[in-house]
Design an enzyme around this catalytic site. Structure first.
Site, PDB file in Angstrom:
ATOM      1  N   ARG A 147      -4.054  20.821 -15.240  1.00 45.95           N
ATOM      2  CA  ARG A 147      -2.589  19.917 -15.511  1.00 45.95           C
ATOM      3  C   ARG A 147      -2.862  19.163 -16.881  1.00 45.95           C
ATOM      4  O   ARG A 147      -2.036  18.647 -17.507  1.00 45.95           O
ATOM      5  CB  ARG A 147      -2.564  18.821 -14.479  1.00 45.95           C
ATOM      6  CG  ARG A 147      -1.656  18.007 -14.642  1.00 45.95           C
ATOM      7  CD  ARG A 147      -1.277  16.951 -13.553  1.00 45.95           C
ATOM      8  NE  ARG A 147      -0.038  16.030 -13.739  1.00 45.95           N
ATOM      9  CZ  ARG A 147       0.593  15.491 -12.932  1.00 45.95           C
ATOM     10  NH1 ARG A 147       0.342  15.480 -11.760  1.00 45.95           N
ATOM     11  NH2 ARG A 147       1.609  14.759 -13.397  1.00 45.95           N
ATOM     12  N   LYS A 196       2.878  10.915 -12.006  1.00 50.62           N
ATOM     13  CA  LYS A 196       1.762  10.237 -12.679  1.00 50.62           C
ATOM     14  C   LYS A 196       2.646   8.813 -13.065  1.00 50.62           C
ATOM     15  O   LYS A 196       3.781   8.748 -13.362  1.00 50.62           O
ATOM     16  CB  LYS A 196       1.606  10.553 -14.036  1.00 50.62           C
ATOM     17  CG  LYS A 196       0.435  11.844 -14.282  1.00 50.62           C
ATOM     18  CD  LYS A 196      -0.013  11.808 -15.484  1.00 50.62           C
ATOM     19  CE  LYS A 196      -1.168  13.056 -15.441  1.00 50.62           C
ATOM     20  NZ  LYS A 196      -1.625  13.244 -17.006  1.00 50.62           N
ATOM     21  N   HIS A 241      -1.482   9.125 -27.997  1.00 53.28           N
ATOM     22  CA  HIS A 241      -1.622   7.648 -27.395  1.00 53.28           C
ATOM     23  C   HIS A 241      -2.392   6.491 -28.386  1.00 53.28           C
ATOM     24  O   HIS A 241      -2.216   5.562 -28.649  1.00 53.28           O
ATOM     25  CB  HIS A 241      -2.604   7.808 -26.357  1.00 53.28           C
ATOM     26  CG  HIS A 241      -1.985   8.351 -25.120  1.00 53.28           C
ATOM     27  ND1 HIS A 241      -2.550   8.851 -24.094  1.00 53.28           N
ATOM     28  CD2 HIS A 241      -0.536   8.755 -24.934  1.00 53.28           C
ATOM     29  CE1 HIS A 241      -1.636   9.213 -23.135  1.00 53.28           C
ATOM     30  NE2 HIS A 241      -0.346   9.244 -23.410  1.00 53.28           N
ATOM     31  N   LYS A 282       6.668  22.481 -15.610  1.00 53.06           N
ATOM     32  CA  LYS A 282       5.769  21.291 -15.047  1.00 53.06           C
ATOM     33  C   LYS A 282       5.534  21.421 -13.514  1.00 53.06           C
ATOM     34  O   LYS A 282       4.292  21.139 -12.918  1.00 53.06           O
ATOM     35  CB  LYS A 282       6.520  19.967 -15.432  1.00 53.06           C
ATOM     36  CG  LYS A 282       5.725  18.878 -14.687  1.00 53.06           C
ATOM     37  CD  LYS A 282       5.810  17.696 -15.674  1.00 53.06           C
ATOM     38  CE  LYS A 282       4.911  16.708 -15.669  1.00 53.06           C
ATOM     39  NZ  LYS A 282       4.953  15.464 -16.239  1.00 53.06           N
ATOM     40  N   GLU A 326      -4.947  16.353 -11.618  1.00 51.81           N
ATOM     41  CA  GLU A 326      -5.482  16.761 -13.080  1.00 51.81           C
ATOM     42  C   GLU A 326      -6.914  16.820 -12.978  1.00 51.81           C
ATOM     43  O   GLU A 326      -7.407  16.120 -13.743  1.00 51.81           O
ATOM     44  CB  GLU A 326      -5.058  15.489 -14.038  1.00 51.81           C
ATOM     45  CG  GLU A 326      -5.133  16.188 -15.508  1.00 51.81           C
ATOM     46  CD  GLU A 326      -4.493  15.286 -16.499  1.00 51.81           C
ATOM     47  OE1 GLU A 326      -3.435  15.024 -16.450  1.00 51.81           O
ATOM     48  OE2 GLU A 326      -5.275  14.669 -17.501  1.00 51.81           O
ATOM     49  N   HIS A 347      -1.102  14.585 -27.108  1.00 48.21           N
ATOM     50  CA  HIS A 347      -1.111  13.008 -26.324  1.00 48.21           C
ATOM     51  C   HIS A 347      -2.290  12.447 -26.620  1.00 48.21           C
ATOM     52  O   HIS A 347      -2.230  10.920 -26.556  1.00 48.21           O
ATOM     53  CB  HIS A 347      -0.903  12.954 -24.752  1.00 48.21           C
ATOM     54  CG  HIS A 347       0.476  13.400 -24.312  1.00 48.21           C
ATOM     55  ND1 HIS A 347       1.010  14.517 -24.505  1.00 48.21           N
ATOM     56  CD2 HIS A 347       1.428  12.761 -23.543  1.00 48.21           C
ATOM     57  CE1 HIS A 347       2.371  14.476 -24.261  1.00 48.21           C
ATOM     58  NE2 HIS A 347       2.431  13.494 -23.413  1.00 48.21           N
ATOM     59  N   HIS A 388       7.134   7.147 -27.546  1.00 46.33           N
ATOM     60  CA  HIS A 388       6.326   7.861 -27.106  1.00 46.33           C
ATOM     61  C   HIS A 388       6.382   9.386 -27.521  1.00 46.33           C
ATOM     62  O   HIS A 388       5.504   9.895 -27.975  1.00 46.33           O
ATOM     63  CB  HIS A 388       6.045   7.970 -25.554  1.00 46.33           C
ATOM     64  CG  HIS A 388       5.281   9.001 -24.890  1.00 46.33           C
ATOM     65  ND1 HIS A 388       3.813   9.131 -25.100  1.00 46.33           N
ATOM     66  CD2 HIS A 388       5.593  10.154 -24.223  1.00 46.33           C
ATOM     67  CE1 HIS A 388       3.302   9.980 -24.306  1.00 46.33           C
ATOM     68  NE2 HIS A 388       4.304  10.679 -23.719  1.00 46.33           N
ATOM     69  N   ARG A 401       0.599  -1.177   0.078  1.00 47.72           N
ATOM     70  CA  ARG A 401      -0.118   0.065   0.192  1.00 47.72           C
ATOM     71  C   ARG A 401       0.975   1.258   0.133  1.00 47.72           C
ATOM     72  O   ARG A 401       0.363   2.189   0.455  1.00 47.72           O
ATOM     73  CB  ARG A 401      -0.824   0.055   1.223  1.00 47.72           C
ATOM     74  CG  ARG A 401      -1.909  -1.276   1.000  1.00 47.72           C
ATOM     75  CD  ARG A 401      -3.264  -0.705   2.112  1.00 47.72           C
ATOM     76  NE  ARG A 401      -4.085  -2.067   2.155  1.00 47.72           N
ATOM     77  CZ  ARG A 401      -3.866  -3.055   3.057  1.00 47.72           C
ATOM     78  NH1 ARG A 401      -3.005  -2.800   4.087  1.00 47.72           N
ATOM     79  NH2 ARG A 401      -4.947  -3.909   2.927  1.00 47.72           N
ATOM     80  N   GLU A 460       8.823  16.538 -25.963  1.00 49.96           N
ATOM     81  CA  GLU A 460       8.029  17.113 -24.831  1.00 49.96           C
ATOM     82  C   GLU A 460       8.900  18.414 -24.277  1.00 49.96           C
ATOM     83  O   GLU A 460       7.909  19.173 -23.736  1.00 49.96           O
ATOM     84  CB  GLU A 460       8.384  15.999 -23.567  1.00 49.96           C
ATOM     85  CG  GLU A 460       7.864  14.558 -23.716  1.00 49.96           C
ATOM     86  CD  GLU A 460       6.316  14.308 -23.538  1.00 49.96           C
ATOM     87  OE1 GLU A 460       5.532  15.581 -23.281  1.00 49.96           O
ATOM     88  OE2 GLU A 460       5.671  13.458 -23.686  1.00 49.96           O
ATOM     89  N   ASN A 490      -0.795  17.452 -21.646  1.00 51.53           N
ATOM     90  CA  ASN A 490      -1.178  16.187 -22.693  1.00 51.53           C
ATOM     91  C   ASN A 490      -1.330  16.765 -23.885  1.00 51.53           C
ATOM     92  O   ASN A 490      -1.845  16.024 -24.818  1.00 51.53           O
ATOM     93  CB  ASN A 490      -2.689  15.344 -22.194  1.00 51.53           C
ATOM     94  CG  ASN A 490      -2.190  14.890 -20.795  1.00 51.53           C
ATOM     95  OD1 ASN A 490      -1.595  14.074 -20.759  1.00 51.53           O
ATOM     96  ND2 ASN A 490      -3.152  15.053 -19.790  1.00 51.53           N
TER      97      ASN A 490
END
Lengths: 364, 364
Positions: free
Chosen positions: B241, B143, B252, B227, B237, B248, B265, B121, B185, B245
């Site tokens: 935030r 993330k 993706h 960032k 987000e 993205h 990526h 956890r 990026e 993306n």
């Protein structure tokens, strides 16, 4: 009358509702949903009993319900089952605002909560516990997890539900063995820090075992109040929350050693609490009459008070060393200073041996 | 000189250190460890280059190091690899206070961070990004995720590291293709909300591509500052935030449609940003010269500016619909009001079609 217990976690407080006929009253759920869409996770035992009224009640409010039914049992609290939930959510394109609802006992609650914690990095989550154990313990406080062959609840997250709906109607269909298993966690609260509740349980255990609804609601509320207080003060278990694990280090060893699902979690905790009591006696905290009192109330609930030997003390200790409460190789045990006063401490080898000798069935 | 960028997340602030020879200076790491024990996760490409100096430096301070080496590549960002980490940690009995260290690029960072989020956890976590992409973007902000066959980064958690160590020495061994992918990026930050940085990049791109260390350190620091500011204001987000993306959602779809790892990526993000630019032009925000400016700077970094068609517009849109930024079936796109000013909005079908037509290779 519906009882309400507030869980005052700073960043995410929520209510536990305890009462009757809650499953078919969707208002309280719908007011919390960020979009009119839920995915309900249940198992093959609980779904035939309670899925339909819940879905009917939600659909009557225009809420779209996806149903995800898993096989029933602790041995299915695995990566594979978790993946079934992920596959189902992705196939149906569940979104970040889709709420996951756990409808079932501790296994369903733990797995659904963990799924909610990690699907798209976290989606809203509601607990509808249908077993006594889940209502008094596992559905409250945000501990979620799956098991790993090398240890119970080893993979998981702290992730709080937005609501817990404990419908005592659902206890009417609970098999006796499951009901007793839940009673182990009820008794645990008395032993940890509520001697008054322990005495109340001793007086009222016959009525509770007969499933008297007023007594049950009373007991569930008291357990939830105790748990809410402890969890609100220490959400991530950096301190006192660990007291809730009384009997669990021994119990997890029993569950892992026997194979998950052979003993129910509550059964293992019951035998584990007896071991903790003997260990506390070996340390000079408890006297024989205290240990006997622990054994007596557990026996009244038909719970096991003798532990399996798991092949001997060496193997038992090896299994306990895989616990999460290990720091620099030393296991932190939850022990009893007296009945109703638990503490976190270490156990010398000799006290563990003496407890295992006293509480385990003789090795063949 | 080591540059320091503070990430001011309320519950868990931490530093990003940017400089040289950081890998062999363990002081900063050891002061953060709750116990003198770490598990370092890396891959078969990075470990032979940088594991030994890191381990030597840590061991010199009496820190016990477990090494976990995974196969290299986006296609291994899976349940299976995550399970390898869990198995290794449990086999070695890593504890709640054992710190996980990610030594590698974005894939290693995302997987190790997710492993740290869910092992028992949650255990402490440190990022040592060794690629440009990881240093400017993926290692910062917490993330973490793995991919699912039905969508990229679909399973994960928000989980912050306690430190990010970006050693620009490690960029010297980075293959050209990976270096370019990271530059996608970098350019993204200019396009989102930093037009001054965009202009600086246009002036200095030749020097950056020649891996001038002073320019690189300057660019990495600027990206991390941007960032850190965005993440500190919106960790989970729920709002701004999402601007990070840019490119993205299109990207993706390219990664999933081509098969994870076929395009890097950053390459997919580059082509995705061109698509976002064309879509923004279709909405009337950008003019032809703006789109050409985006294409020109990406071309200077040898990044792809033409997207694969993925078998046609219908399939492309289907893949995008699997994105996390979907609300009630509607995809939220990151679009450009002008260069250096991104916003979150929806795209009419016609604008998507027009962007795909303009930026995708002709269907065969």
């Amino acid at each position: 009358m519906t009882r309400v217990v507030r869980v005052d976690i700073a960043h995410a407080p929520y209510d536990i509702l305890i009462g009757k006929n809650l499953l078919s009253v969707a208002d309280r759920i719908s007011s919390l949903l960020p979009q009119p869409r839920v995915a309900i996770v249940s198992n093959t035992t609980v779904a035939p009993l309670y899925m339909q009224p819940l879905v009917a009640s939600l659909e009557a409010q225009g809420i779209v319900c996806q149903q995800i039914i898993l096989p029933d049992g602790e041995k299915y609290k695995t990566w594979e089952s978790l993946n079934l939930i992920m596959d189902a959510l992705l196939t149906e394109r569940a979104e970040r605002k889709t709420t996951l609802i756990a409808l079932g006992g501790g296994v369903i609650g733990d797995m659904t909560g963990f799924a909610a914690a990690i699907y798209q990095r976290g989606v809203p989550f509601i607990q509808i516990p249908t077993t006594l154990l889940a209502q008094v313990d596992s559905s409250v406080g945000g501990k979620t997890a799956i098991n790993h062959p090398l240890g119970k609840n080893m993979i998981g997250a702290f992730y709080q539900p937005r609501l817990v709906l404990a419908d005592i109607d659902s206890l009417s269909t609970l098999p006796d063995r499951e009901f007793s298993a839940g009673m182990a966690e009820v008794i645990k609260y008395g032993l940890i820090d509520d001697p008054e509740f322990l005495a109340w349980l001793e007086v009222n255990m016959d009525g509770l075992m007969a499933r008297d609804e007023v007594l049950l609601a009373e007991a569930i509320e008291r357990c939830c109040q105790n748990k809410a207080r402890i969890v609100a003060a220490d959400e991530k278990e950096t301190g006192q929350r660990a007291l809730l694990n009384l009997g669990h280090t021994f119990g997890h060893a029993i569950e892992a050693g026997m194979g998950y699902g052979v003993w129910l979690h509550g059964e293992a905790v019951a035998a584990g609490m007896v071991l903790a009591a003997y260990a506390s006696q070996a340390l000079g905290h408890l006297i024989t009459q205290d240990v006997e009192r622990v054994i007596a109330i557990l026996k009244k609930t038909k719970l096991p008070v003798v532990s399996p030997s798991l092949g001997g003390a060496a193997r038992f200790k090896e299994l306990m060393a895989q616990d999460k409460k290990v720091d620099a190789g030393r296991i932190k045990f939850i022990l009893l200073r007296q009945l109703g006063e638990a503490y976190i401490g270490e156990l010398p080898e000799s006290a563990i041996d003496s407890a295992l000798l006293a509480a385990c069935e003789a090795d063949k």
